[in-house]
Design a protein around this motif. Sequence first.
Motif, PDB file in Angstrom:
ATOM      1  N   GLN A  22       0.827  -1.207   0.000  1.00 28.33           N
ATOM      2  CA  GLN A  22       0.000   0.000   0.000  1.00 28.33           C
ATOM      3  C   GLN A  22       0.863   1.259   0.000  1.00 28.33           C
ATOM      4  O   GLN A  22       0.623   2.198  -0.746  1.00 28.33           O
ATOM      5  CB  GLN A  22      -0.932   0.007   1.203  1.00 28.33           C
ATOM      6  CG  GLN A  22      -1.846   1.211   1.230  1.00 28.33           C
ATOM      7  CD  GLN A  22      -2.898   1.095   2.319  1.00 28.33           C
ATOM      8  OE1 GLN A  22      -3.386   0.010   2.613  1.00 28.33           O
ATOM      9  NE2 GLN A  22      -3.234   2.209   2.923  1.00 28.33           N
ATOM     10  N   ARG A  23       1.885   1.275   0.830  1.00 24.92           N
ATOM     11  CA  ARG A  23       2.743   2.460   0.911  1.00 24.92           C
ATOM     12  C   ARG A  23       3.639   2.597  -0.307  1.00 24.92           C
ATOM     13  O   ARG A  23       3.875   3.706  -0.787  1.00 24.92           O
ATOM     14  CB  ARG A  23       3.523   2.449   2.216  1.00 24.92           C
ATOM     15  CG  ARG A  23       2.524   2.685   3.374  1.00 24.92           C
ATOM     16  CD  ARG A  23       3.120   2.942   4.719  1.00 24.92           C
ATOM     17  NE  ARG A  23       3.822   1.785   5.228  1.00 24.92           N
ATOM     18  CZ  ARG A  23       5.102   1.809   5.603  1.00 24.92           C
ATOM     19  NH1 ARG A  23       5.805   2.897   5.524  1.00 24.92           N
ATOM     20  NH2 ARG A  23       5.663   0.729   6.077  1.00 24.92           N
ATOM     21  N   MET A  26       2.066   4.279  -3.329  1.00 27.40           N
ATOM     22  CA  MET A  26       1.987   5.745  -3.296  1.00 27.40           C
ATOM     23  C   MET A  26       3.241   6.390  -3.909  1.00 27.40           C
ATOM     24  O   MET A  26       3.243   7.583  -4.193  1.00 27.40           O
ATOM     25  CB  MET A  26       1.812   6.232  -1.854  1.00 27.40           C
ATOM     26  CG  MET A  26       0.606   5.643  -1.140  1.00 27.40           C
ATOM     27  SD  MET A  26      -0.949   5.955  -1.966  1.00 27.40           S
ATOM     28  CE  MET A  26      -1.203   7.629  -1.468  1.00 27.40           C
ATOM     29  N   THR A  65      -5.420   3.425  -4.294  1.00 28.95           N
ATOM     30  CA  THR A  65      -4.248   4.272  -4.524  1.00 28.95           C
ATOM     31  C   THR A  65      -4.200   4.861  -5.932  1.00 28.95           C
ATOM     32  O   THR A  65      -3.467   5.806  -6.177  1.00 28.95           O
ATOM     33  CB  THR A  65      -2.943   3.476  -4.291  1.00 28.95           C
ATOM     34  OG1 THR A  65      -2.883   2.407  -5.241  1.00 28.95           O
ATOM     35  CG2 THR A  65      -2.865   2.945  -2.874  1.00 28.95           C
ATOM     36  N   THR A  67      -2.911   3.329  -8.335  1.00 28.34           N
ATOM     37  CA  THR A  67      -1.696   2.760  -8.910  1.00 28.34           C
ATOM     38  C   THR A  67      -1.994   1.371  -9.440  1.00 28.34           C
ATOM     39  O   THR A  67      -2.652   0.572  -8.770  1.00 28.34           O
ATOM     40  CB  THR A  67      -0.591   2.655  -7.837  1.00 28.34           C
ATOM     41  OG1 THR A  67      -0.312   3.965  -7.341  1.00 28.34           O
ATOM     42  CG2 THR A  67       0.684   2.044  -8.382  1.00 28.34           C
TER      43      THR A  67
END
Length: 164
Positions: A22-23, A26, A65, A67
Amino acid sequence: MRIGLYPGTFDPVTLGHIDIIQRAAMLVDRLVIGIAINRDKSPLFSLEERVEMIEAEVGVLSDRTGTEIVAHPFENLLINCAHDVGAGVIVRGLRAVADFEYEYQMVGMNRALDSSVETVFLMAEARHQAIASKLVKEIARLDGDVSKFVTPAVRERLLAKLGK
């Protein structure tokens, strides 16, 4: 387009992995989850099962996100996998100082092979720092509760795989 590669065995994918995914999503436009085929390890889940679990878990993260997140099995050198998927950055998760020593060596080797591919370390969130797939499997095998470490869907698959 910034493409990142987050490699691992993901046997099974844990909340710690999902936190890093998840991070990392970003930071890049496209995140490739490199699912390692490692002949030296004997994974509990088949490659196909690990890919299915990753794909099921990252769909929501991709939507959240914005992405693109895709699963990509690989058996070659990590740096060659980065080339194959067009990644300019390799994402690695760190849980503890012990992880850093191994990862430091890996970065050195990868940089010697291709200095144009950068490695970025993301520290696991504090609540996920103790999670390791190996320990999750052991806890489940010994009838412990793994619901704090994996998603409900992964928990079900893990218990089914262990005949629980």
